[in-house]
Design a protein around this motif. Structure first.
Motif, short mmCIF file in Angstrom:
data_model
loop_
_atom_site.label_atom_id
_atom_site.label_comp_id
_atom_site.label_asym_id
_atom_site.label_seq_id
_atom_site.Cartn_x
_atom_site.Cartn_y
_atom_site.Cartn_z
N ASN A 1 40.25 -31.44 37.09
CA ASN A 1 40.18 -30.73 38.37
C ASN A 1 39.67 -29.31 38.19
N GLN B 1 43.34 -34.83 49.74
CA GLN B 1 42.25 -34.03 49.21
C GLN B 1 41.96 -32.95 50.24
N GLY C 1 42.51 -38.78 45.42
CA GLY C 1 43.53 -37.76 45.73
C GLY C 1 44.89 -38.13 45.20
N GLN D 1 33.77 -34.66 47.33
CA GLN D 1 34.69 -35.10 46.30
C GLN D 1 34.69 -36.61 46.13
N LEU E 1 46.99 -35.54 41.00
CA LEU E 1 48.09 -34.57 40.89
C LEU E 1 49.44 -35.23 41.12
P1 ADP Z 1 41.62 -36.36 42.81
O1 ADP Z 1 42.15 -37.31 41.78
O2 ADP Z 1 40.94 -37.03 43.94
O3 ADP Z 1 40.87 -35.19 42.25
P2 ADP Z 1 44.00 -34.77 42.82
O4 ADP Z 1 45.33 -35.27 43.23
O5 ADP Z 1 43.77 -34.52 41.37
O6 ADP Z 1 42.91 -35.74 43.44
O7 ADP Z 1 43.72 -33.44 43.61
C1 ADP Z 1 43.95 -33.42 44.99
C2 ADP Z 1 43.14 -32.35 45.67
O8 ADP Z 1 43.64 -31.08 45.28
C3 ADP Z 1 41.69 -32.31 45.25
O9 ADP Z 1 40.97 -33.24 45.98
C4 ADP Z 1 41.32 -30.89 45.60
O10 ADP Z 1 41.08 -30.78 46.98
C5 ADP Z 1 42.60 -30.13 45.26
N1 ADP Z 1 42.57 -29.54 43.90
C6 ADP Z 1 43.11 -30.05 42.78
N2 ADP Z 1 42.92 -29.23 41.73
C7 ADP Z 1 42.25 -28.17 42.19
C8 ADP Z 1 41.75 -26.96 41.59
N3 ADP Z 1 41.93 -26.69 40.29
N4 ADP Z 1 41.09 -26.08 42.39
C9 ADP Z 1 40.92 -26.34 43.72
N5 ADP Z 1 41.36 -27.45 44.35
C10 ADP Z 1 42.02 -28.36 43.59
#
Ligand code: ADP
Length: 370
Positions: free
Chosen positions: A271, A319, A331, A327, A334
């Motif tokens: 990310n 997301q 989502g 993207q 995390l």
């Molecule tokens: P994905 O697996 O689709 O990337 P995540 O759960 O990892 O989803 O992340 C969810 C959302 O959180 C991302 O789609 C993004 O919008 C936001 N995000 C995650 N990490 C960051 C970061 N380091 N900087 C900015 N936005 C972030």
């Protein structure tokens, strides 16, 4: 439109009948009970839109009745008004502490009753409507995301396979290599999607926790962080992003399942690289001890996350501005990372500023020295 149903619970029959007549007259449907136990029996038969209940009643009083209603998820959201004979502050305070929505002090004017009923029904209808709209939007978002995430890699795979199958004799080696690369990109994206969904199932069914209980060993988190960073260095380099890893000296080992921690760090790093958005940007990974915690900070200089979005960022299928940031993914990265850290007794915390960057701090508890 169906008439709103009101459950009236009152052992004073004259008052009960009076309330019934008034409410029936203005178009509500009323159901009555003379104590909490009877009212609970009615709730097994139907769902009222509002409950009005006396406090002092034989067999089961209003407090116990309210307690039973609010501890059952099927009935907990029904608005609840208490009727009390005393203007006793202690009574009122206890009810409010238990989560009762409003009070009517006896004797009350039937006009007041109507005003209370209308207000409560209107407010709860608005809240319910807002919740439904949000649910609808989320559902729509998830469907769009899923169909896009499934269709895009399949289009790749199908398109290149068709090209290969359609003109085998004219394709040169280079061309074939390009087609195969396209198929690889598509299938590894599908593979990631399936792995992520599987990880959610493994979280929910307790498989990850069992793995932790049976296979966790004392390991060097700094080493695991370096491995994950090395693995992602080419992806970062492709975007002109550099990863700087700093591991403090003499850190104590932590009880971990290395594949879990690899997944956590990889998700956070992936990310950080993805949202860096600026060639020349740096991603800093720090591993250090702070009091009784071992902390891994993943800090980027990327787009950042607004406070409102930060509150939901660890939820599944969330997301931020998916379309704007073009993207991929579901989502869920995390949500999986946080679930895994919690299994390790820790958690992930986020500090972020839109336009400046984000810091995701994953921490492990350190055993207190014996
Ligand atoms: P994905 O697996 O689709 O990337 P995540 O759960 O990892 O989803 O992340 C969810 C959302 O959180 C991302 O789609 C993004 O919008 C936001 N995000 C995650 N990490 C960051 C970061 N380091 N900087 C900015 N936005 C972030």
């Amino acid at each position: 439109m169906a008439k709103p149903i009101i459950l009236l619970v009152e052992d004073d029959l004259a008052l009960l009948n009076g309330m019934c007549d008034t409410l029936d007259m203005v178009g509500y449907r009323t159901v009555t009970a003379t104590n909490g136990r009877e009212a609970l029996a009615s709730l097994r038969e139907m769902r009222p839109d509002l409950i009005i209940s006396d406090i002092m009643m034989p067999e089961m009083d209003g407090y116990d009745f309210h307690q039973a209603v609010s501890s059952d998820s099927d009935t907990a959201t029904i608005p609840f008004i208490f009727l009390t004979a005393k203007s006793d502050q202690a009574d009122v305070r206890k009810g409010l502490r238990d989560g009762v929505d409003a009070y009517l002090i006896k004797p009350f004017d039937l006009e007041d009753l109507l005003i209370h009923v209308e207000n409560k029904l209107r407010r709860f209808a608005t809240i319910r409507q807002e919740a439904l709209t949000q649910l609808d939007e989320l559902q729509q978002q998830i469907i769009t995301m899923f169909s896009h995430e499934l269709r895009t890699p399949l289009t790749y795979i199908q398109g290149y396979t068709d090209l290969l199958a359609g003109q085998p004799e004219v394709s040169g080696r280079d061309e074939i290599a390009t087609f195969l690369e396209g198929i690889q990109v598509g299938s590894s994206r599908l593979n990631r999607l399936v792995e992520n969904l599987l990880a959610l199932v493994q979280l929910d069914t307790g498989v990850f926790r069992q793995e932790y209980d049976h296979f966790a060993v004392q390991d060097d988190v700094g080493r695991l962080v370096r491995l994950a960073a090395n693995h992602l260095a080419p992806t970062a380099a492709n975007k002109g992003v550099t990863i700087d890893v700093r591991v403090a000296e003499d850190l104590p080992p932590v009880s971990v399942v290395s594949t879990h921690i690899n997944q956590v760090i990889s998700n956070l790093l992936d990310n950080a690289i993805k949202f860096s958005r600026r060639p020349g940007a740096k991603v800093l990974v720090r591993v250090y001890q702070k009091e009784s915690r071992l902390v891994v900070d993943v800090i980027d200089e990327g787009i950042g996350i607004a406070p409102y979005d930060a509150r939901h960022i660890f939820d599944r299928f969330r997301q931020v501005n998916r379309a704007k940031h073009e993207q991929a993914g579901l989502g869920v990265g995390l949500a999986i990372a946080r679930g895994l850290m919690q299994i390790h007794g820790g958690d992930i915390e986020l500090v972020s500023k839109p336009g400046e960057g984000s810091k995701f701090a994953a921490w492990f508890p350190l055993d207190s020295p014996s």
